[in-house]
Write an enzyme that holds these catalytic residues in place. Structure first.
Site, mmCIF file in Angstrom:
data_model
loop_
_atom_site.group_PDB
_atom_site.id
_atom_site.type_symbol
_atom_site.label_atom_id
_atom_site.label_comp_id
_atom_site.label_asym_id
_atom_site.label_seq_id
_atom_site.Cartn_x
_atom_site.Cartn_y
_atom_site.Cartn_z
ATOM 1 N N LYS A 1 0.839 -1.204 0.000
ATOM 2 C CA LYS A 1 0.000 0.000 0.000
ATOM 3 C C LYS A 1 0.874 1.254 0.000
ATOM 4 C CE LYS A 1 -1.838 1.774 3.989
ATOM 5 N NZ LYS A 1 -1.513 3.203 4.066
ATOM 6 N N ASP B 1 -4.781 8.030 9.305
ATOM 7 C CA ASP B 1 -4.999 7.219 10.496
ATOM 8 C C ASP B 1 -5.277 8.058 11.720
ATOM 9 O OD1 ASP B 1 -4.517 4.817 9.149
ATOM 10 O OD2 ASP B 1 -2.395 5.331 9.126
HETATM 11 C C1 UD1 Z 1 4.603 6.799 6.340
HETATM 12 C C2 UD1 Z 1 3.656 5.654 6.116
HETATM 13 C C3 UD1 Z 1 3.046 5.204 7.440
HETATM 14 C C4 UD1 Z 1 4.145 4.897 8.433
HETATM 15 C C5 UD1 Z 1 5.142 6.056 8.534
HETATM 16 C C6 UD1 Z 1 6.356 5.744 9.388
HETATM 17 C C7 UD1 Z 1 2.743 6.135 3.937
HETATM 18 C C8 UD1 Z 1 1.555 6.528 3.151
HETATM 19 N N1 UD1 Z 1 2.582 6.091 5.247
HETATM 20 O O1 UD1 Z 1 3.840 7.876 6.876
HETATM 21 O O2 UD1 Z 1 2.262 4.059 7.203
HETATM 22 O O3 UD1 Z 1 3.557 4.684 9.701
HETATM 23 O O4 UD1 Z 1 5.636 6.405 7.234
HETATM 24 O O5 UD1 Z 1 7.040 4.655 8.845
HETATM 25 O O6 UD1 Z 1 3.779 5.814 3.394
HETATM 26 N N2 UD1 Z 1 6.710 14.440 10.652
HETATM 27 C C9 UD1 Z 1 6.800 15.789 10.904
HETATM 28 N N3 UD1 Z 1 6.650 16.656 9.855
HETATM 29 C C10 UD1 Z 1 6.415 16.233 8.578
HETATM 30 C C11 UD1 Z 1 6.306 14.839 8.334
HETATM 31 C C12 UD1 Z 1 6.454 13.969 9.389
HETATM 32 O O7 UD1 Z 1 7.020 16.212 12.027
HETATM 33 O O8 UD1 Z 1 6.296 17.069 7.670
HETATM 34 C C13 UD1 Z 1 6.840 13.480 11.781
HETATM 35 C C14 UD1 Z 1 5.554 12.720 12.038
HETATM 36 O O9 UD1 Z 1 4.678 13.442 12.861
HETATM 37 C C15 UD1 Z 1 6.048 11.470 12.690
HETATM 38 C C16 UD1 Z 1 7.378 11.218 11.967
HETATM 39 O O10 UD1 Z 1 7.765 12.462 11.404
HETATM 40 O O11 UD1 Z 1 6.315 11.687 14.046
HETATM 41 C C17 UD1 Z 1 7.303 10.161 10.903
HETATM 42 O O12 UD1 Z 1 6.430 10.533 9.905
HETATM 43 P P1 UD1 Z 1 6.624 10.141 8.384
HETATM 44 O O13 UD1 Z 1 7.830 9.295 8.168
HETATM 45 O O14 UD1 Z 1 6.478 11.386 7.587
HETATM 46 O O15 UD1 Z 1 5.351 9.255 8.171
HETATM 47 P P2 UD1 Z 1 4.444 9.332 6.929
HETATM 48 O O16 UD1 Z 1 5.315 9.522 5.725
HETATM 49 O O17 UD1 Z 1 3.331 10.244 7.165
#
Ligand code: UD1
Length: 421
Positions: free
Chosen positions: A23, A120
């Protein structure tokens, strides 16, 4: 009322499965198709509701798709001037991954209007790393109550240093940079196998990307890309779901379509829990005794144990011999499923971002609610190790990411069915 899963106790699982495509890769690959006009072909595409929502989004902005096989999708992308930069708000809100439309839309149309993304139910999910990266590549953001407007008449390569190796921000930055003028360097990039899959698909389209899978990715922008013909990488989180289900009740499982090396640290942890896993050509074979062993686990960015595995690991450990401590280091709110597991008799104490899991010999069936996709998967794992029957509601969350979960578990000998209530 709604659809539910009815799950019985499984004394063991035994059999083999072909694993679905990921996914967390396919949704980005679908967004990436916008980068080139023409007909794109994707194989190993899971039949899950998030893919259907992404298909609807793409169709609404001018890129319709059709199934050319059970797991083969053809996406037809028009010339840039026929693409709309306005994905429908109600659809975008339904999938968190829709944020990755920003990079490709900026690259080909020069602007995008996106609803603040949904997804989520586990705490705030900021997008500052996305915003910072795209701004450095030349975009400007304007935020409104429910949506944001992003504009970039030109994208220029830049040196990006991520504060945290965000997975989707890495995807987004790569997709913008492949069509930017000049060189982009992403330091502290996410190293997830799905980022590697995206880079491989983009490279097959003519993009010039080096270092995907490491924390330093270098992208040389190009003027034109051509359509992709790509097979989606196997879903390691779904693989982890079946492996924890096996750990929960014991037995033997062969999984085809997954590369052992992309799950190595999880597999080491599973070994510590008494689940032995070995690679075989094209997949892996796992065996487990009737009850798992306790182990301490913490989630970390890849290659560490993924946060997405954690709810299923907690479910499995709730039947372990001994006490485990599981720590969450990525998402602040990822604990709501604990109350549901407690309803099944799990002995869980949460303190800050840690959960202390005292294993009990068997869980007890009950009525529980899935609040997000992996929480739902954890309840299925829990229910397999619970005496009597368990009813799981909220299964639409599970169906966002699991293709044929019920059929697959039935094939392994579990008593699980989907029913209308
Ligand atoms: C992706 C996955 C999700 C998984 C996550 C961590 C997809 C669609 N989803 O989510 O299933 O749980 O990786 O492996 O691929 N953060 C910030 N600022 C940002 C972006 C992220 O502070 O702009 C923080 C988030 O709040 C979190 C951490 O970084 O604490 C990890 O997030 P991130 O790796 O971005 O997760 P997603 O890409 O959203």
């Amino acid at each position: 009322m709604g659809r539910i899963y009815r799950v019985g106790y499984a004394s063991a699982l035994d059999g083999s499965l072909k694993l679905q495509g990921a996914k967390n890769s396919v949704l980005k690959l679908m967004a990436a198709t916008l980068l080139a006009a023409g007909v794109h072909r994707l194989q190993n595409v899971p039949r899950i509701s998030d893919v259907e929502v992404m298909r609807e989004i793409l169709a609404a902005i001018g890129a319709p798709s059709s199934w050319s096989g059970r797991h083969e999708l053809e996406i037809t992308v028009p010339a840039a001037d026929e693409l709309s930069p306005y994905p429908p708000v109600d659809l975008v809100k339904r999938i968190r991954a829709s944020i990755v439309l920003t990079g490709p839309l900026l690259a080909v149309v020069g602007r995008a209007r996106l609803a603040n993304p949904g997804g989520d139910d586990f705490g705030t999910r900021p997008i500052d790393i996305h915003e910072d990266a795209l701004t450095r590549l030349g975009a400007s953001f304007e935020h409104f109550n429910t949506y944001m407007e992003v504009k970039a008449p030109h994208l220029e390569g830049a040196d990006l240093v991520f504060e945290f190796p965000s997975h989707t921000a890495t995807d987004n930055a790569i997709m913008a940079a492949v069509r930017a003028r000049g060189t982009t360097v992403i330091e502290n990039a996410a190293r997830e196998p799905e980022v590697v899959d995206l880079a491989a698909a983009l490279s097959s389209m003519g993009a010039r990307i080096q270092g995907a899978g490491t924390s330093r990715i270098v992208i040389e922008g190009v003027d034109r890309l051509s359509p992709m013909n790509h097979s989606v990488v196997g879903d390691r989180v779904v693989a982890a779901t079946y492996l924890t289900a096996l750990g929960m009740v014991g037995g033997r499982l062969e999984l085809a379509g997954i590369d052992f090396s992309i799950m190595e640290i999880l597999i080491r942890k599973l070994e510590a829990c008494g689940v032995s896993v070995r690679p075989v050509p094209g997949g892996l074979v796992a065996e487990a005794g009737p009850r798992p062993l306790a182990a301490d686990i913490q989630t970390l960015p890849y290659p560490g144990v993924a946060t997405d595995y954690k709810p299923m690991l907690v479910a499995m450990l709730s039947r372990a011999q001994g006490v485990s401590v599981v720590s969450e280091n990525l998402f602040s709110g990822r604990f709501r499923y604990l109350d549901e597991l407690r309803r099944l008799g799990a002995d869980l104490i949460s303190e800050g971002h840690h959960v202390v899991v005292r294993g009990v010999p068997k869980l007890v069936g009950g009525r529980v609610q899935a609040y997000d996709i992996r929480a739902g998967a954890a309840l299925v794992v829990g229910a397999l190790g619970a005496e009597n029957e368990t009813v799981i509601t909220g299964i639409e969350h599970i169906e966002r990411g699991y293709d044929g979960l019920v059929e697959n578990l039935v094939a392994l000998g579990a008593g699980i069915s989907v029913e209308e209530e």
